[in-house]
Design a protein around this motif. Structure first.
Motif, PDB file in Angstrom:
ATOM      1  N   ASN A  87       0.838  -1.186   0.000  1.00  0.00           N
ATOM      2  CA  ASN A  87       0.000   0.000   0.000  1.00  0.00           C
ATOM      3  C   ASN A  87       0.879   1.244   0.000  1.00  0.00           C
ATOM      4  N   PHE A  88       0.259   2.409  -0.035  1.00  0.00           N
ATOM      5  CA  PHE A  88       1.028   3.643  -0.174  1.00  0.00           C
ATOM      6  C   PHE A  88       1.998   3.879   0.984  1.00  0.00           C
ATOM      7  N   SER A  89       1.699   3.333   2.158  1.00  0.00           N
ATOM      8  CA  SER A  89       2.600   3.517   3.303  1.00  0.00           C
ATOM      9  C   SER A  89       3.914   2.763   3.114  1.00  0.00           C
ATOM     10  N   ASP A  90       3.950   1.829   2.158  1.00  0.00           N
ATOM     11  CA  ASP A  90       5.175   1.071   1.890  1.00  0.00           C
ATOM     12  C   ASP A  90       6.159   1.843   1.006  1.00  0.00           C
ATOM     13  N   LYS A  92       8.648   4.392   0.763  1.00  0.00           N
ATOM     14  CA  LYS A  92       9.472   5.086   1.738  1.00  0.00           C
ATOM     15  C   LYS A  92       9.890   6.468   1.242  1.00  0.00           C
ATOM     16  N   GLN A  99       7.833  12.754  -1.699  1.00  0.00           N
ATOM     17  CA  GLN A  99       6.570  13.073  -1.025  1.00  0.00           C
ATOM     18  C   GLN A  99       5.574  13.679  -2.000  1.00  0.00           C
ATOM     19  N   LYS A 103       2.051  12.002  -3.067  1.00  0.00           N
ATOM     20  CA  LYS A 103       0.818  12.748  -2.843  1.00  0.00           C
ATOM     21  C   LYS A 103      -0.011  12.842  -4.122  1.00  0.00           C
ATOM     22  N   LYS A 106      -1.639   9.460  -4.801  1.00  0.00           N
ATOM     23  CA  LYS A 106      -2.700   9.236  -3.815  1.00  0.00           C
ATOM     24  C   LYS A 106      -3.918  10.101  -4.121  1.00  0.00           C
ATOM     25  N   GLU A 142      -5.199  -0.619  -5.463  1.00  0.00           N
ATOM     26  CA  GLU A 142      -6.089   0.266  -4.717  1.00  0.00           C
ATOM     27  C   GLU A 142      -7.404   0.482  -5.458  1.00  0.00           C
TER      28      GLU A 142
END
Length: 262
Positions: A87-90, A92, A99, A103, A106, A142
């Motif tokens: 998922n997007f949290s993976d 780094k 970033q 963003k 997302k 997603e």
């Protein structure tokens, strides 16, 4: 109506508005009978969008909670095995530019229903090893899990390989059947579109897919290591690239190769 189908309806009305207001066409003011929608130019364009919405809602009402159908969609999507389940949290983050790229992708996911209705494409352009494939894979999964969109993921090398296999008399598929797999999904992901130097035949294949999807307003998400100008001049030419960028969000990955950085 489930939360998901209600979200589809809400997003569509937010973007395009209601077609009827006080018994009249919301665009030209013509008086309408009950259940009737206007055929003026503006209304006709929106009628097409609502028809797409209705087809999607009908599908969701039948398959939204069907786990077997969901897993089948994941299988058909052909997401790279290396990135399945992420998922997007993976993704780094060590740089501000990373970033910003995260963003942007997302945001596309959060607004995917509107992107689908308007046929907005997304281009991920930048250096090798900057996470474009990873983010595309996460986005693809997603869209399937979150919205039940039908997605398909491939790269240009894979397309050429599959088409060449159809030339074999023992092939289970025709070239047309292979191309149909990439023309018709609700979202198409083309990774490393500049991985090979395309022949005129490959350019024709890619143009056929791109043109079909642009005409049907079906979004395309593409990654490339080359700039838009290079894709135009050295790879696919204006016929393909101009079609891709006419309704696209471009995300630039202008940071170093993360695989060798540090």
């Amino acid at each position: 109506m489930s939360d998901l189908t209600e979200l589809y309806v809400t997003k569509t009305i937010e973007k395009y508005g209601k077609r009827r207001k006080d018994g009249k066409c919301a665009f030209c003011g013509e008086i309408l009978e009950n259940g009737q929608y206007c055929s003026c130019r503006q209304s006709e364009r929106v009628n097409h969008i609502f028809k797409r919405l209705n087809n999607k809602v009908e599908y969701l009402l039948q398959f939204e909670n069907d786990k077997e159908s969901l897993q089948n969609q994941i299988s058909i999507a052909a997401i790279p095995q290396k990135f399945k389940g992420l998922n997007f949290s993976d993704f780094k983050i060590t740089l501000k530019e990373q970033q910003q790229a995260l963003k942007a992708v997302k945001n596309y996911a959060d607004d995917a229903i509107t992107k689908y209705l308007s046929g907005e494409n997304m281009l991920l352009i930048g250096n090798f090893g900057t996470g474009k494939t990873m983010l595309m894979s996460i986005l693809c999964e997603e869209l399937i899990y979150r919205y039940r969109f039908a997605c398909r993921y491939f790269n240009a090398v894979e397309l050429l390989y599959k088409v060449k296999n159809t030339f074999d008399a023992k092939s289970k598929y025709s070239t047309e059947e292979i191309l149909k797999q990439y023309r018709e999904p609700e979202f198409l992901f083309i990774d490393d579109i500049d991985k090979l130097n395309p022949t005129d035949y490959v350019k024709e294949l890619i143009y056929g897919i791109v043109n079909f999807r642009i005409e049907k307003r079906l979004p395309i998400i593409i990654s490339a290591n080359s700039t838009i100008e290079t894709l135009d001049s050295q790879f696919y030419g204006e016929a393909v690239i101009s079609r891709l960028i006419e309704n696209s969000k471009e995300i630039i990955f202008n940071f170093k190769n993360m695989r060798i950085a540090g």
